[in-house]
Design a protein around this motif. Structure first.
Motif, PDB file in Angstrom:
ATOM      1  N   THR A 220      25.937  -5.747   5.910  1.00 10.63           N
ATOM      2  CA  THR A 220      25.212  -6.693   6.751  1.00 10.63           C
ATOM      3  C   THR A 220      24.414  -7.658   5.883  1.00 10.63           C
ATOM      4  N   VAL A 221      24.604  -8.953   6.156  1.00  7.74           N
ATOM      5  CA  VAL A 221      23.845 -10.020   5.508  1.00  7.74           C
ATOM      6  C   VAL A 221      23.302 -10.916   6.615  1.00  7.74           C
ATOM      7  N   GLU A 222      22.567 -11.940   6.240  1.00  6.37           N
ATOM      8  CA  GLU A 222      21.966 -12.807   7.263  1.00  6.37           C
ATOM      9  C   GLU A 222      23.019 -13.456   8.175  1.00  6.37           C
ATOM     10  N   ALA A 223      24.208 -13.727   7.637  1.00  6.51           N
ATOM     11  CA  ALA A 223      25.267 -14.368   8.427  1.00  6.51           C
ATOM     12  C   ALA A 223      25.944 -13.403   9.391  1.00  6.51           C
ATOM     13  N   GLY A 224      25.723 -12.082   9.245  1.00  9.28           N
ATOM     14  CA  GLY A 224      26.347 -11.119  10.144  1.00  9.28           C
ATOM     15  C   GLY A 224      26.785  -9.856   9.415  1.00  9.28           C
ATOM     16  N   THR A 225      27.567  -9.040  10.097  1.00  9.97           N
ATOM     17  CA  THR A 225      28.086  -7.799   9.523  1.00  9.97           C
ATOM     18  C   THR A 225      29.586  -7.939   9.325  1.00  9.97           C
ATOM     19  N   PHE A 226      30.051  -7.623   8.114  1.00  9.98           N
ATOM     20  CA  PHE A 226      31.457  -7.807   7.757  1.00  9.98           C
ATOM     21  C   PHE A 226      31.953  -6.595   6.975  1.00  9.98           C
ATOM     22  N   MET A 227      33.235  -6.300   7.091  1.00  5.96           N
ATOM     23  CA  MET A 227      33.866  -5.352   6.188  1.00  5.96           C
ATOM     24  C   MET A 227      33.986  -6.053   4.840  1.00  5.96           C
ATOM     25  N   ALA A 228      33.542  -5.380   3.777  1.00  4.36           N
ATOM     26  CA  ALA A 228      33.511  -6.043   2.475  1.00  4.36           C
ATOM     27  C   ALA A 228      33.860  -5.080   1.350  1.00  4.36           C
ATOM     28  N   TYR A 229      34.551  -5.615   0.345  1.00  2.00           N
ATOM     29  CA  TYR A 229      34.800  -4.888  -0.896  1.00  2.00           C
ATOM     30  C   TYR A 229      33.558  -5.007  -1.767  1.00  2.00           C
ATOM     31  N   LYS A 230      33.133  -3.898  -2.349  1.00  2.00           N
ATOM     32  CA  LYS A 230      32.052  -3.903  -3.321  1.00  2.00           C
ATOM     33  C   LYS A 230      32.702  -3.826  -4.694  1.00  2.00           C
ATOM     34  N   ILE A 231      32.550  -4.893  -5.497  1.00  2.00           N
ATOM     35  CA  ILE A 231      33.238  -5.009  -6.780  1.00  2.00           C
ATOM     36  C   ILE A 231      32.190  -5.130  -7.885  1.00  2.00           C
ATOM     37  N   GLN A 232      32.256  -4.229  -8.866  1.00  2.00           N
ATOM     38  CA  GLN A 232      31.277  -4.246  -9.954  1.00  2.00           C
ATOM     39  C   GLN A 232      31.899  -4.783 -11.232  1.00  2.00           C
ATOM     40  N   TYR A 233      31.161  -5.696 -11.896  1.00  2.00           N
ATOM     41  CA  TYR A 233      31.543  -6.288 -13.177  1.00  2.00           C
ATOM     42  C   TYR A 233      30.463  -5.922 -14.190  1.00  2.00           C
ATOM     43  N   LYS A 234      30.812  -5.133 -15.213  1.00  2.00           N
ATOM     44  CA  LYS A 234      29.835  -4.735 -16.240  1.00  2.00           C
ATOM     45  C   LYS A 234      30.369  -5.114 -17.606  1.00  2.00           C
ATOM     46  N   GLY A 235      29.497  -5.740 -18.422  1.00  2.00           N
ATOM     47  CA  GLY A 235      29.927  -6.125 -19.762  1.00  2.00           C
ATOM     48  C   GLY A 235      28.895  -6.964 -20.463  1.00  2.00           C
ATOM     49  N   THR A 236      29.368  -8.009 -21.152  1.00  2.00           N
ATOM     50  CA  THR A 236      28.476  -8.862 -21.932  1.00  2.00           C
ATOM     51  C   THR A 236      28.760 -10.332 -21.669  1.00  2.00           C
ATOM     52  N   ILE A 237      27.737 -11.154 -21.930  1.00  2.00           N
ATOM     53  CA  ILE A 237      27.873 -12.608 -21.832  1.00  2.00           C
ATOM     54  C   ILE A 237      27.132 -13.214 -23.013  1.00  2.00           C
ATOM     55  N   SER A 238      27.678 -14.301 -23.571  1.00  2.00           N
ATOM     56  CA  SER A 238      27.002 -14.983 -24.682  1.00  2.00           C
ATOM     57  C   SER A 238      27.306 -16.470 -24.588  1.00  2.00           C
ATOM     58  N   ASN A 239      26.466 -17.288 -25.258  1.00  2.00           N
ATOM     59  CA  ASN A 239      26.735 -18.726 -25.257  1.00  2.00           C
ATOM     60  C   ASN A 239      26.421 -19.346 -26.607  1.00  2.00           C
ATOM     61  N   SER A 240      26.759 -20.623 -26.724  1.00  2.00           N
ATOM     62  CA  SER A 240      26.630 -21.350 -27.988  1.00  2.00           C
ATOM     63  C   SER A 240      25.179 -21.645 -28.363  1.00  2.00           C
ATOM     64  N   ARG A 241      24.243 -21.331 -27.505  1.00  2.00           N
ATOM     65  CA  ARG A 241      22.820 -21.529 -27.800  1.00  2.00           C
ATOM     66  C   ARG A 241      22.185 -20.265 -28.372  1.00  2.00           C
ATOM     67  N   GLY A 242      23.014 -19.250 -28.641  1.00  2.00           N
ATOM     68  CA  GLY A 242      22.502 -18.025 -29.232  1.00  2.00           C
ATOM     69  C   GLY A 242      22.115 -16.955 -28.231  1.00  2.00           C
ATOM     70  N   TYR A 243      22.350 -17.221 -26.951  1.00  2.00           N
ATOM     71  CA  TYR A 243      22.024 -16.236 -25.924  1.00  2.00           C
ATOM     72  C   TYR A 243      23.111 -15.166 -25.870  1.00  2.00           C
ATOM     73  N   SER A 244      22.709 -13.915 -25.743  1.00  2.00           N
ATOM     74  CA  SER A 244      23.647 -12.810 -25.603  1.00  2.00           C
ATOM     75  C   SER A 244      22.971 -11.732 -24.782  1.00  2.00           C
ATOM     76  N   ALA A 245      23.690 -11.174 -23.808  1.00  2.00           N
ATOM     77  CA  ALA A 245      23.076 -10.168 -22.940  1.00  2.00           C
ATOM     78  C   ALA A 245      24.131  -9.266 -22.331  1.00  2.00           C
ATOM     79  N   ASP A 246      23.699  -8.057 -22.002  1.00  2.00           N
ATOM     80  CA  ASP A 246      24.519  -7.175 -21.181  1.00  2.00           C
ATOM     81  C   ASP A 246      24.398  -7.670 -19.749  1.00  2.00           C
ATOM     82  N   THR A 247      25.481  -7.551 -18.992  1.00  2.00           N
ATOM     83  CA  THR A 247      25.465  -8.006 -17.604  1.00  2.00           C
ATOM     84  C   THR A 247      25.939  -6.895 -16.679  1.00  2.00           C
ATOM     85  N   ASP A 248      25.393  -6.901 -15.491  1.00  2.00           N
ATOM     86  CA  ASP A 248      25.828  -5.998 -14.425  1.00  2.00           C
ATOM     87  C   ASP A 248      25.818  -6.820 -13.151  1.00  2.00           C
ATOM     88  N   GLU A 249      27.003  -7.124 -12.641  1.00  2.00           N
ATOM     89  CA  GLU A 249      27.135  -7.929 -11.428  1.00  2.00           C
ATOM     90  C   GLU A 249      27.819  -7.100 -10.362  1.00  2.00           C
TER      91      GLU A 249
END
Length: 197
Positions: A134-163
């Motif tokens: 359930t979200v503000e727009a209503g109740t829906f059947m939904a897949y829960k998909i997890q993405y875990k890993g790392t992200i980095s960029n050309s400005r020197g940023y690097s981090a673990d991610t959990d989405e």
């Protein structure tokens, strides 16, 4: 920049699931699944662990007709829907079709943000469940998909991610997203979905 990264993935999510098969797997949508006037509105907010709000607002997407072809408005841009529904031939795709509970794969991506910053990410992906959400727009059947890993960029940023993305085949899009990167937490939720009668 974090908002730009998330928007990129939100666009990628549009080329996500639509039709459920008898085996409870969801296939990638086709051009025929979209209609002029279909509209999605999300609210989003990004906050540091210190409480600093780095991004907040609403994001609206709508299906329009441009010279007789379907397009999706994203800010001031219009992306052809035909491009969005092309199969991803990558060996490390954002979505590995068909989606079904328990499926796992690797997602790797390189990108450039609007300000020219280059970045990469590498995540392990798993479809955790398919159930009512359930979200503000209503109740829906939904897949829960997890993405875990790392992200980095050309400005020197690097981090673990959990989405975590909650994807609802009924609306052909995600209805909720949470993202944690070090000291930053981002959340997005569908607040409106409408389609022509």
């Amino acid at each position: 920049m974090k908002r730009q990264i998330v928007l990129f993935f939100a666009l990628a999510m549009f080329s996500a699931c639509n039709k459920s098969t008898k085996s409870n797997a969801t296939q990638q949508p086709t051009l025929a699944d979209y209609r002029v006037g279909e509209k999605w509105v999300w609210k989003y907010k990004g906050v540091t662990t210190q409480g600093e709000i780095r991004s907040e607002g609403e994001d609206t997407r709508e299906i329009v007709s441009v010279d007789g072809e379907l397009g999706m408005t994203i800010g001031t841009d219009t992306i052809p829907v035909a491009d969005m529904v092309k199969p991803d031939e990558s060996e490390t795709p954002k979505y590995d079709w068909p989606l079904e509970v328990g499926k796992k794969w690797k997602f790797e991506n390189s990108w450039t943000s609007q300000d020219g910053t280059k970045g990469t990410q590498s995540q392990d992906v798993e479809v955790l469940s398919f159930q009512e959400e359930t979200v503000e727009a209503g109740t829906f059947m939904a897949y829960k998909i997890q993405y875990k890993g790392t992200i980095s960029n050309s400005r020197g940023y690097s981090a673990d991610t959990d989405e975590v993305w909650w994807y609802a085949p009924e609306v052909k899009n995600f209805i909720k997203l949470t993202q944690t990167q070090e000291d930053f937490f981002y959340e997005e939720e569908l607040i409106e979905y409408s389609k022509p009668q």
